[in-house]
Design a protein around this motif. Structure first.
Motif, PDB file in Angstrom:
ATOM      1  N   TYR A 265       0.845  -1.199   0.000  1.00  0.00           N
ATOM      2  CA  TYR A 265       0.000   0.000   0.000  1.00  0.00           C
ATOM      3  C   TYR A 265       0.881   1.251   0.000  1.00  0.00           C
ATOM      4  CZ  TYR A 265      -3.270   3.584   1.471  1.00  0.00           C
ATOM      5  OH  TYR A 265      -4.019   4.736   1.547  1.00  0.00           O
ATOM      6  N   PHE A 266       1.968   1.215   0.765  1.00  0.00           N
ATOM      7  CA  PHE A 266       2.914   2.337   0.771  1.00  0.00           C
ATOM      8  C   PHE A 266       3.472   2.577  -0.631  1.00  0.00           C
ATOM      9  CE2 PHE A 266       7.517   3.299   0.766  1.00  0.00           C
ATOM     10  CZ  PHE A 266       7.461   4.622   1.179  1.00  0.00           C
ATOM     11  N   SER A 267       3.877   1.498  -1.307  1.00  0.00           N
ATOM     12  CA  SER A 267       4.457   1.647  -2.646  1.00  0.00           C
ATOM     13  C   SER A 267       3.448   2.214  -3.627  1.00  0.00           C
ATOM     14  CB  SER A 267       4.982   0.295  -3.140  1.00  0.00           C
ATOM     15  OG  SER A 267       6.071  -0.125  -2.352  1.00  0.00           O
ATOM     16  N   ARG A 268       2.174   1.756  -3.526  1.00  0.00           N
ATOM     17  CA  ARG A 268       1.142   2.287  -4.417  1.00  0.00           C
ATOM     18  C   ARG A 268       0.911   3.772  -4.140  1.00  0.00           C
ATOM     19  NH1 ARG A 268      -1.445  -2.587  -3.135  1.00  0.00           N
ATOM     20  NH2 ARG A 268      -2.913  -1.504  -1.742  1.00  0.00           N
ATOM     21  N   HIS A 269       0.885   4.124  -2.854  1.00  0.00           N
ATOM     22  CA  HIS A 269       0.678   5.515  -2.471  1.00  0.00           C
ATOM     23  C   HIS A 269       1.862   6.377  -2.932  1.00  0.00           C
ATOM     24  CE1 HIS A 269      -1.149   8.254   0.890  1.00  0.00           C
ATOM     25  NE2 HIS A 269      -1.177   8.801  -0.297  1.00  0.00           N
ATOM     26  N   PHE A 270       3.060   5.871  -2.761  1.00  0.00           N
ATOM     27  CA  PHE A 270       4.263   6.583  -3.182  1.00  0.00           C
ATOM     28  C   PHE A 270       4.234   6.819  -4.693  1.00  0.00           C
ATOM     29  CE2 PHE A 270       8.633   7.283  -4.356  1.00  0.00           C
ATOM     30  CZ  PHE A 270       9.203   7.929  -3.268  1.00  0.00           C
ATOM     31  N   ARG A 271       3.873   5.771  -5.451  1.00  0.00           N
ATOM     32  CA  ARG A 271       3.830   5.905  -6.915  1.00  0.00           C
ATOM     33  C   ARG A 271       2.775   6.924  -7.334  1.00  0.00           C
ATOM     34  NH1 ARG A 271       5.299   3.220 -11.493  1.00  0.00           N
ATOM     35  NH2 ARG A 271       6.227   1.459 -10.381  1.00  0.00           N
ATOM     36  N   ARG A 272       1.629   6.917  -6.651  1.00  0.00           N
ATOM     37  CA  ARG A 272       0.562   7.841  -7.021  1.00  0.00           C
ATOM     38  C   ARG A 272       1.007   9.291  -6.826  1.00  0.00           C
ATOM     39  NH1 ARG A 272      -3.144   5.632  -4.315  1.00  0.00           N
ATOM     40  NH2 ARG A 272      -3.371   6.996  -2.515  1.00  0.00           N
ATOM     41  N   LEU A 273       1.786   9.549  -5.785  1.00  0.00           N
ATOM     42  CA  LEU A 273       2.226  10.910  -5.498  1.00  0.00           C
ATOM     43  C   LEU A 273       3.451  11.326  -6.297  1.00  0.00           C
ATOM     44  CD1 LEU A 273       1.784  10.980  -1.608  1.00  0.00           C
ATOM     45  CD2 LEU A 273       0.324  12.064  -3.314  1.00  0.00           C
ATOM     46  N   HIS A 274       4.344  10.369  -6.587  1.00  0.00           N
ATOM     47  CA  HIS A 274       5.628  10.706  -7.198  1.00  0.00           C
ATOM     48  C   HIS A 274       5.781  10.209  -8.641  1.00  0.00           C
ATOM     49  CE1 HIS A 274       6.395  10.745  -2.795  1.00  0.00           C
ATOM     50  NE2 HIS A 274       7.167  11.759  -3.088  1.00  0.00           N
ATOM     51  N   GLU A 275       4.794   9.454  -9.118  1.00  0.00           N
ATOM     52  CA  GLU A 275       4.804   8.910 -10.472  1.00  0.00           C
ATOM     53  C   GLU A 275       6.007   8.002 -10.709  1.00  0.00           C
ATOM     54  OE1 GLU A 275       4.494  12.242 -13.088  1.00  0.00           O
ATOM     55  OE2 GLU A 275       2.361  12.530 -12.675  1.00  0.00           O
ATOM     56  N   THR A 276       6.458   7.379  -9.644  1.00  0.00           N
ATOM     57  CA  THR A 276       7.531   6.389  -9.725  1.00  0.00           C
ATOM     58  C   THR A 276       7.490   5.548  -8.458  1.00  0.00           C
ATOM     59  OG1 THR A 276       9.904   6.086 -10.098  1.00  0.00           O
ATOM     60  CG2 THR A 276       9.273   7.861  -8.621  1.00  0.00           C
ATOM     61  N   SER A 277       7.998   4.351  -8.513  1.00  0.00           N
ATOM     62  CA  SER A 277       7.998   3.488  -7.332  1.00  0.00           C
ATOM     63  C   SER A 277       9.131   3.906  -6.384  1.00  0.00           C
ATOM     64  CB  SER A 277       8.206   2.037  -7.751  1.00  0.00           C
ATOM     65  OG  SER A 277       9.552   1.838  -8.181  1.00  0.00           O
ATOM     66  N   PRO A 278       9.065   3.474  -5.112  1.00  0.00           N
ATOM     67  CA  PRO A 278      10.174   3.786  -4.196  1.00  0.00           C
ATOM     68  C   PRO A 278      11.525   3.288  -4.711  1.00  0.00           C
ATOM     69  CG  PRO A 278       8.280   2.998  -2.964  1.00  0.00           C
ATOM     70  CD  PRO A 278       7.955   2.802  -4.412  1.00  0.00           C
ATOM     71  N   THR A 279      11.558   2.096  -5.286  1.00  0.00           N
ATOM     72  CA  THR A 279      12.820   1.555  -5.784  1.00  0.00           C
ATOM     73  C   THR A 279      13.334   2.362  -6.965  1.00  0.00           C
ATOM     74  OG1 THR A 279      12.213  -0.652  -5.031  1.00  0.00           O
ATOM     75  CG2 THR A 279      13.954  -0.497  -6.710  1.00  0.00           C
ATOM     76  N   GLU A 280      12.438   2.724  -7.897  1.00  0.00           N
ATOM     77  CA  GLU A 280      12.849   3.532  -9.027  1.00  0.00           C
ATOM     78  C   GLU A 280      13.338   4.913  -8.574  1.00  0.00           C
ATOM     79  OE1 GLU A 280       9.184   3.374 -11.102  1.00  0.00           O
ATOM     80  OE2 GLU A 280       9.735   1.626 -12.334  1.00  0.00           O
ATOM     81  N   TYR A 281      12.654   5.449  -7.580  1.00  0.00           N
ATOM     82  CA  TYR A 281      13.094   6.734  -7.043  1.00  0.00           C
ATOM     83  C   TYR A 281      14.498   6.628  -6.459  1.00  0.00           C
ATOM     84  CZ  TYR A 281      13.525  10.760  -3.953  1.00  0.00           C
ATOM     85  OH  TYR A 281      13.990  11.880  -3.325  1.00  0.00           O
ATOM     86  N   ARG A 282      14.749   5.568  -5.700  1.00  0.00           N
ATOM     87  CA  ARG A 282      16.058   5.386  -5.070  1.00  0.00           C
ATOM     88  C   ARG A 282      17.158   5.266  -6.127  1.00  0.00           C
ATOM     89  NH1 ARG A 282      16.414   0.995  -0.514  1.00  0.00           N
ATOM     90  NH2 ARG A 282      16.704   2.749   0.919  1.00  0.00           N
ATOM     91  N   ASN A 283      16.875   4.636  -7.222  1.00  0.00           N
ATOM     92  CA  ASN A 283      17.891   4.379  -8.236  1.00  0.00           C
ATOM     93  C   ASN A 283      18.079   5.527  -9.231  1.00  0.00           C
ATOM     94  OD1 ASN A 283      18.384   1.834  -7.151  1.00  0.00           O
ATOM     95  ND2 ASN A 283      16.846   0.838  -8.476  1.00  0.00           N
ATOM     96  N   ARG A 284      17.194   6.508  -9.135  1.00  0.00           N
ATOM     97  CA  ARG A 284      17.266   7.635 -10.074  1.00  0.00           C
ATOM     98  C   ARG A 284      18.457   8.525  -9.711  1.00  0.00           C
ATOM     99  NH1 ARG A 284      12.068  11.162  -9.978  1.00  0.00           N
ATOM    100  NH2 ARG A 284      11.206   9.298 -10.995  1.00  0.00           N
ATOM    101  N   ALA A 285      19.173   8.964 -10.751  1.00  0.00           N
ATOM    102  CA  ALA A 285      20.292   9.889 -10.521  1.00  0.00           C
ATOM    103  C   ALA A 285      19.764  11.220 -10.032  1.00  0.00           C
ATOM    104  CB  ALA A 285      21.093  10.066 -11.802  1.00  0.00           C
ATOM    105  N   LYS A 286      20.405  11.775  -9.015  1.00  0.00           N
ATOM    106  CA  LYS A 286      19.970  13.039  -8.426  1.00  0.00           C
ATOM    107  C   LYS A 286      21.169  13.959  -8.261  1.00  0.00           C
ATOM    108  CE  LYS A 286      16.482  10.559  -5.691  1.00  0.00           C
ATOM    109  NZ  LYS A 286      17.087   9.209  -5.827  1.00  0.00           N
ATOM    110  N   GLY A 287      20.884  15.250  -8.149  1.00  0.00           N
ATOM    111  CA  GLY A 287      21.931  16.203  -7.891  1.00  0.00           C
ATOM    112  C   GLY A 287      22.656  16.666  -9.148  1.00  0.00           C
TER     113      GLY A 287
END
Length: 287
Positions: A265-287
């Motif tokens: 449920y957390f992952s679905r909620h995260f994706r709905r708000l951020h348009e990406t999954s928690p894992t995809e967010y973690r792996n995305r290049a930042k900065g």
């Protein structure tokens, strides 16, 4: 060049109107521009009358003492920790109190975005006196404006002064909606921030801070644009992003850390708000 007028240790500079006209055509300064600015300490006998107003808006920060203003035929008292804001074209007069002359930092402003900025800070012909929550911050920004414009009136200087003026006005906007320490909204926000791993009921939180649920919801909508629970979710998701960025914790552990017993449920909620999954967010290049 600075212009002397008669108050001991004063600072004053006026941009030539030819330069103002040129700056009004440039991308940044056409939106907001400081045309005149100064500092008058203990301005005994200070008096200004403009029965037809002027082309610019007038912003006067009272940093000490007392002053007065007549705007649109109505008389106002101006004390320290307050700003007098007069829109362009509005008849006015203002001056220092005889008993306790004010110390003021001031500027004149023009630009295509100015009317909206003044509306956002709550200033207008019928409400020209605006409270200033952080006087030190406002003084620092006006000092920056004066210092920049004392050096020269180059395009770069006018852009720098415009940036400081924008910060000054938007900081007043922020201070209007954000809570002061100890008020119900501040206590409610602090309570939510300390309880990211639990569910909070609006009625119980409202009772805790001493207001009705509907009033608490209205306070949150004014300050954040959303309701109480939406703000709690925003705080939870901010913490989740922080944990994803700075730790090796599993998504399930992070979900529990921010109050979700079901990691799916957390992952679905995260994706709905951020348009990406928690894992995809973690792996995305930042900065």
């Amino acid at each position: 060049m600075p212009i002397q007028e008669g108050f001991r240790n004063q600072r004053l500079t006026v941009v030539p109107r030819r330069v103002v006209a040129e700056a009004s055509t440039r991308p940044v300064t056409r939106r907001l521009m400081v045309t005149d600015t100064g500092y008058y300490p203990v301005a005994t006998d200070h008096l200004m009358r403009r029965p037809n107003g002027i082309e610019e808006a007038v912003f006067i920060l009272c940093a000490g003492g007392l002053g007065w203003a007549t705007v649109g035929g109505v008389h106002y008292r101006v004390g320290s920790n307050a700003a007098l804001v007069i829109p362009r074209g509005v008849p006015h007069a203002y001056g220092a109190s005889a008993e306790a002359p004010w110390t003021i930092w001031w500027c004149h402003l023009r630009g295509t975005d100015l009317a909206e900025l003044l509306e956002e800070i709550g200033a207008g012909p019928s409400r020209p006196v605006v409270s200033i929550r952080r006087l030190d911050r406002a003084v620092a920004l006006l000092d920056e404006i004066v210092t920049i414009m004392e050096r020269d009136h180059s395009p770069a200087a006018l852009t720098g002064a415009a940036g400081a003026a924008w910060k000054l006005l938007t900081q007043i906007v922020l201070d209007r909606v954000m809570p002061v320490p100890g008020d119900p909204l501040q206590r409610a926000m602090a309570y939510l921030a300390e309880r990211l791993d639990t569910t909070v009921r609006v009625a119980e939180l409202a009772a805790l801070v001493g207001v009705s649920p509907s009033h608490l919801s209205a306070l949150f909508r004014r300050a954040t644009g959303g309701g109480v629970l939406a703000h709690h979710t925003t705080l939870r998701m901010a913490q989740a992003r922080n944990l994803l960025d700075t730790t090796d914790a599993t998504v399930a552990d992070i979900a529990r850390e921010v109050g979700y017993t079901d990691p799916f449920y957390f992952s679905r909620h995260f994706r709905r708000l951020h348009e990406t999954s928690p894992t995809e967010y973690r792996n995305r290049a930042k900065g």
